[in-house]
Structure formats: C-alpha cells, structure tokens
Design a protein around this motif. Structure first.
Motif, mmCIF file in Angstrom:
data_model
loop_
_atom_site.group_PDB
_atom_site.id
_atom_site.type_symbol
_atom_site.label_atom_id
_atom_site.label_comp_id
_atom_site.label_asym_id
_atom_site.label_seq_id
_atom_site.Cartn_x
_atom_site.Cartn_y
_atom_site.Cartn_z
ATOM 1 N N MET A 107 0.802 -1.307 0.067
ATOM 2 C CA MET A 107 -0.132 0.080 -0.097
ATOM 3 C C MET A 107 0.928 1.178 0.081
ATOM 4 S SD MET A 107 -2.944 -1.281 0.053
ATOM 5 C CE MET A 107 -4.053 0.053 -0.171
ATOM 6 N N LEU A 108 2.010 1.099 -0.187
ATOM 7 C CA LEU A 108 3.042 2.254 -0.310
ATOM 8 C C LEU A 108 2.603 3.409 -1.223
ATOM 9 C CD1 LEU A 108 5.589 2.799 1.327
ATOM 10 C CD2 LEU A 108 6.838 2.238 -0.676
ATOM 11 N N GLY A 109 2.484 4.409 -0.550
ATOM 12 C CA GLY A 109 2.004 5.649 -1.468
ATOM 13 C C GLY A 109 0.359 5.986 -1.766
ATOM 14 N N GLN A 110 -0.264 4.786 -0.997
ATOM 15 C CA GLN A 110 -1.726 4.970 -0.993
ATOM 16 C C GLN A 110 -2.443 4.636 0.218
ATOM 17 O OE1 GLN A 110 -3.478 2.464 -4.294
ATOM 18 N NE2 GLN A 110 -1.180 1.754 -4.634
ATOM 19 N N GLU A 111 -1.442 4.833 1.264
ATOM 20 C CA GLU A 111 -2.099 4.436 2.600
ATOM 21 C C GLU A 111 -3.622 4.972 3.108
ATOM 22 O OE1 GLU A 111 2.394 4.543 2.603
ATOM 23 O OE2 GLU A 111 0.538 5.840 1.848
ATOM 24 N N PRO A 112 -4.292 4.291 3.577
ATOM 25 C CA PRO A 112 -5.624 5.050 4.256
ATOM 26 C C PRO A 112 -5.301 5.701 5.264
ATOM 27 C CG PRO A 112 -5.550 2.655 4.721
ATOM 28 C CD PRO A 112 -4.258 2.897 3.724
ATOM 29 N N VAL A 113 -5.592 6.699 5.636
ATOM 30 C CA VAL A 113 -5.341 7.949 6.416
ATOM 31 C C VAL A 113 -6.584 8.051 7.405
ATOM 32 C CG1 VAL A 113 -4.700 10.062 7.052
ATOM 33 C CG2 VAL A 113 -3.830 8.966 5.206
ATOM 34 N N ARG A 114 -6.274 8.175 8.916
ATOM 35 C CA ARG A 114 -7.378 8.528 9.664
ATOM 36 C C ARG A 114 -6.994 9.793 10.581
ATOM 37 N NH1 ARG A 114 -10.461 4.121 13.680
ATOM 38 N NH2 ARG A 114 -12.258 5.275 14.468
ATOM 39 N N TYR A 115 -7.586 10.601 10.964
ATOM 40 C CA TYR A 115 -7.283 11.849 11.776
ATOM 41 C C TYR A 115 -6.053 12.369 11.479
ATOM 42 C CZ TYR A 115 -11.240 9.851 14.277
ATOM 43 O OH TYR A 115 -12.519 9.712 14.544
ATOM 44 N N GLY A 116 -5.502 12.252 10.343
ATOM 45 C CA GLY A 116 -4.146 12.753 9.831
ATOM 46 C C GLY A 116 -3.053 11.866 9.942
ATOM 47 N N PHE A 117 -3.417 10.709 10.552
ATOM 48 C CA PHE A 117 -2.385 9.304 10.540
ATOM 49 C C PHE A 117 -2.635 8.204 9.731
ATOM 50 C CE2 PHE A 117 -2.430 11.968 14.283
ATOM 51 C CZ PHE A 117 -0.825 12.102 14.512
#
Length: 519
Positions: A107-117
């Motif tokens: 998933m490098l480069g397209q990681e899911p983000v939650r609350y900025g992390f």
C-alpha cells in the motif's frame, strides 16, 4: 448512448529508437499487444527487452518513435504517469522495502489515513483483500526481510495488481519461484487474462513460453527478428531466432567419473543448527559437480557455508587433504575458493561503478606495485577479461548497472576468475540470463574444469543440472538423498530423489507390483 468498445490492440509502440552512450539499444522497433493476451518478449540479454519495457512503462524516454495505449497517443513523463494510465511493470530486481511489512509495502503511497495518521489496521485489511483476490496466502503483518525470494516476488506482483492495470509487464517473474509457486502464478495470469488484462512476459524459460503465452516477440541487437503466434512455433525456431543460428550442442561434452580423480573438496557429516543434516559430498579436481532438488531444501545454506557466509555447527571440511575452517569469506578467498551468488545485484556487483572497476575489485595485487595501481596494467587485464568472457559493453568505463543481466553475470565471472580460484562455487549461475549467455557460461565452466578447477553448481534448472554435471547430488529437507553420475541422470530419477524417495524404494515398489501381476 452508444457503448464504448475497447480497442483490440491495447498497446502499440511504433518505430522506437534508443541509444545509451552512443550504443544503439533499440533501433526502429515496433511492437503491439492485444487485449486479454499473454505476449512473450524474448531474446539474448542485451537484446533490448528491458529498455523497451522501460520505455513502454515510462521509466525512460525514447529518442524517437511513438506509443499508443488504449487507442490514445501517449507520452509518459515517468513511470508514475504510466501507472496512472494503467501500465504496471514488475521488475526482475524487486523494489520492496525490507523493514516494512508486506501490507505496508503493498500500500506504499496510497495508505488509508484517519485523523491525519496512517490507519494501519485498514491498510493491512486492504492488502489482505488484494492477496485473497489473487489467491496468495502470506501474512500481511510479516516483515519483508523475513520473506523468501519467492514470497517477495509474489508480493511485488500483488502490489502491482492493486491498481488493476490494463497492461501488466512481468520481468522474469519465475526466476526465484518453485514449480508449485510457478503453477500458482500461471493460474493467476490466466485469471487476469480472462478478465481482459494484457500481460507482457519477459522470460528465458522455453517451457513457460509454450505453456502460458499466446504470442511471442523475439529481439536481437535491438531489432525484432520474429513475431508469431505460439502455436506456429517450435522450441528450435525460437532459439534460432534469438541467437541467429541453429544450436546443435547446448552443453559441452561431460567428463566421466569412472577414473580415479584427485579430491579437491570433501564434506563429511556437515550440519548446522536447523537446515543441514549430515551432508557428505565430494568435489574432485577438474570436474563439475551439480547439486539439485526443489528450492528451499538447504542448498542456499550449504552454498553460502562453503564461502564462510553461513556457519556449520558440526562436520568436517577437507580441502586438498587438509581440514579447514571458514569463519568468513576472506578465509575462503585465501584458500582459493570463489563464490558467485544467486543475487548478482546485491552481492556480486557495485552497480554505480564501471565495468573496469568491478572487474578489478579482486585483482589489486596483479595490477598494482608498491600499493599504486598501474592503469596500463589494469586496462590490459580488464580488456583480456572482456574478450575472454565476450562482455558486450560500449566501454570499460560504462557503469555496470547499464549492462544487461547476462553481461553483468559475465563481469562477475571475470572478477572472480582474475583470482585464479581452485574451487568455484556457483548458486543459480544462469538465473535471468539469456540463451546465448547461458551457452557461453556452460563452455566457460567446462574450460575451467578442463584446466583443473573444481566446480560446484547449485541450480534449480533441471536441464542445466543434467547437461553440465559430471555428478549430481540431490537434496531434500537438508539431506543428500542420493547421487547420480551425469551419464545416468534423468529428470525422473532426480525428481524421485527431490521428493524424498530413494531410487531403491521406487525399484522395490516396481518389483512388488510385478510380483502381484505375475501371481
């Protein structure tokens, strides 16, 4: 509204030309790939295959020519722009980061983000979903540095599949895979093909071409020499198109083992703490000894242990009648032992350095006086090595990273041969090497053996194992299951031993069956 019909030709490269340092790598070359087909791209190393695929996938720019993809004329600024358009390229040299997990790499480069992390749980769930889709089972939380080469290869392919590309380019994908893993990969390829994905497969393995591919394109010296449907070709047709002439003798004649030979190396009850158990093996002077078996049966540990890269906990190593201990590679080199690894990029070459510098690495004493290198002597020695090994390079000053895989392998051979070894240990010496380079390597090995060098070859290529070996040892679960003289070796006998069965057991089974029939 009229439904859009996808073009039959997914990719069309027209009149592509590319030069490096004045060396023409591609010359006015055109290629096409149809939707939902597997196109084999074959040829000698240095024929231009990787350069062509790098152009198509946006890694480098052509000097001239054009590319049409999915019916549109395109110009890729870089590989990312090609990836966004639907082209994925899985290189032979993998790009995974060892200190990240399988999921993090995928998933490098397209990681899911939650609350900025980064949302790590969701990231690994998404990666696991992709792996299930291609029916490959590996723990997504596992660190990549813990994976086998075969597992890394499959993870790299899964990583490429995340974006569901229209065109998937695979460069020697089975070079580190076992037969079972290759079967799984081909099953995945057939699934992708049935869903309309186009695949370009770069491979040197003839059986794979006829097994999985629909069409083939043959390159030689940057030009196309043949393009044809697989059903209209034979193995000999392909080889002749690649090397430009008919190949009569692939392997040089073997030497017999019937006469008494001087022992160069003996292994007595060699073992380690986990993988190797009671290994007995002998390498006579002037002979080629092969070690076969399915991958992962201890061959890697044994090969590396004989060069001081793996520690044996018990047993004896006897070199020319004297017991020796190998604590590190320097110990092995001082005793005249050379080792060519199966990983030429990481362990065989310093890629940014030139051909000349790589070939000089182990030859300092011969090219220097009072600690000062004689450039004249160095050039003379290197030119002799280039000529002897038939290394194709525009200049000895060319960085070795710009050479083809086969020519890089020849540079490694030249580097070690400058040391004048007594014992040469080879691990997968022709992996990722084209047909012509293979022939040259086989002839070189026989020439070295005729000159008195003892050679130990670890190879998973069955035809190579049988073709070059004067004697063959077969490993299974860290043990030697049996040995065969080259003249008597067959694929059936080797596979029997590779599966953990003794040849005598098979014979006994046949005798029992015959007795039942007769009764």
């Amino acid at each position: 509204m009229e439904k859009t019909v996808e073009p039959q030709v997914v990719l069309l490269g027209s009149h592509l030309t590319k030069q490096f340092y004045g060396n023409i790598v591609l010359e006015d070359l055109s290629i096409s790939c149809k939707r939902g087909t597997v196109l084999a791209l074959v040829g000698e190393n240095g024929a231009g295959k990787s350069t062509l695929m790098n152009i198509i996938s946006g890694g480098i720019q052509p000097d001239s020519g054009s590319i049409t993809f999915m019916g549109n004329s395109v110009t890729f600024k870089n590989s990312q722009s090609a990836k966004k358009m639907g082209i994925a390229f899985v290189h032979q040299e993998l790009s995974l980061l060892p200190d990240l997990s399988v999921g993090e790499n995928m998933m490098l480069g397209q990681e899911p983000v939650r609350y900025g992390f980064i949302h790590h749980r969701k990231l690994h769930e998404q990666a696991e979903s992709v792996l299930k889709e291609i029916q490959y089972d590996v723990d997504v939380y596992r660190m990549v540095k813990e994976l086998t080469p075969a597992e890394k290869q499959m993870v790299e392919i899964a990583k490429a599949w995340i974006d569901r590309p229209s065109l998937l380019i695979l460069d020697e994908p089975t070079s580190s895979l076992s037969k079972i893993e290759t079967d799984h990969l081909f099953k995945m390829i057939r699934t992708l093909k049935s869903e309309g994905t186009s695949i370009i497969l770069i491979t040197h393995r003839m059986d794979e071409i006829f097994r999985i591919c629909d069409e083939v394109v043959v390159l030689k010296d940057g030009r196309m020499t043949k393009t044809e449907k697989i059903e209209n070709l034979t193995r000999d047709d392909l080889i002749q198109a690649m090397v430009g002439r008919e190949i009569i003798h692939t392997f040089p004649p073997r030497k017999g083992m019937s006469i008494q030979l001087d022992s160069l190396l003996k292994l007595k009850s060699i073992g380690d703490e986990g993988r190797l158990n009671e290994i007995d093996l002998e390498v006579p002077r002037g002979r080629i000894i092969g070690v076969g078996g399915l991958e992962g049966q201890g061959q890697r540990q044994l090969a590396r242990g004989l060069f001081g890269l793996h520690f044996f906990t018990h047993g004896e190593l006897i070199l020319e009648g004297k017991r020796i201990s190998l604590k590190c590679p320097v110990d092995a080199m001082k005793k005249g032992i050379a080792f060519i690894s199966d990983d030429r990029k990481s362990e065989g070459l310093i890629l940014p350095l030139s051909v000349l510098e790589n070939m000089s690495l182990l030859n300092f004493d011969a090219i220097s006086r009072y600690g000062i290198i004689s450039r004249k002597t160095e050039r003379r020695e290197i030119n002799q090595g280039i000529t002897r090994l038939a290394v194709k390079t525009a200049s000895p000053q060319l960085p070795v990273q710009f050479l083809s895989g086969g020519n890089q392998q020849k540079v490694i051979f030249a580097k070690w041969l400058a040391m004048h070894p007594r014992l040469l240990i080879l691990h997968e010496p022709t992996r990722g090497v084209d047909v012509q380079s293979k022939l040259e390597i086989y002839r070189l090995l026989r020439e070295l053996a005729d000159g008195g060098v003892g050679i130990l070859v670890f190879t998973s290529d069955m035809l190579e194992l049988i073709g070059i070996s004067d004697r063959i040892y077969v490993m299974y679960e860290g043990r030697i299951m049996g040995q065969l003289d080259g003249e008597e070796a067959t694929e059936e006998k080797i596979m029997t031993l590779s599966s953990g069965k003794l040849l005598t057991d098979i014979q006994k089974g046949g005798d029992v069956l015959a007795a039942r029939i007769n009764s």
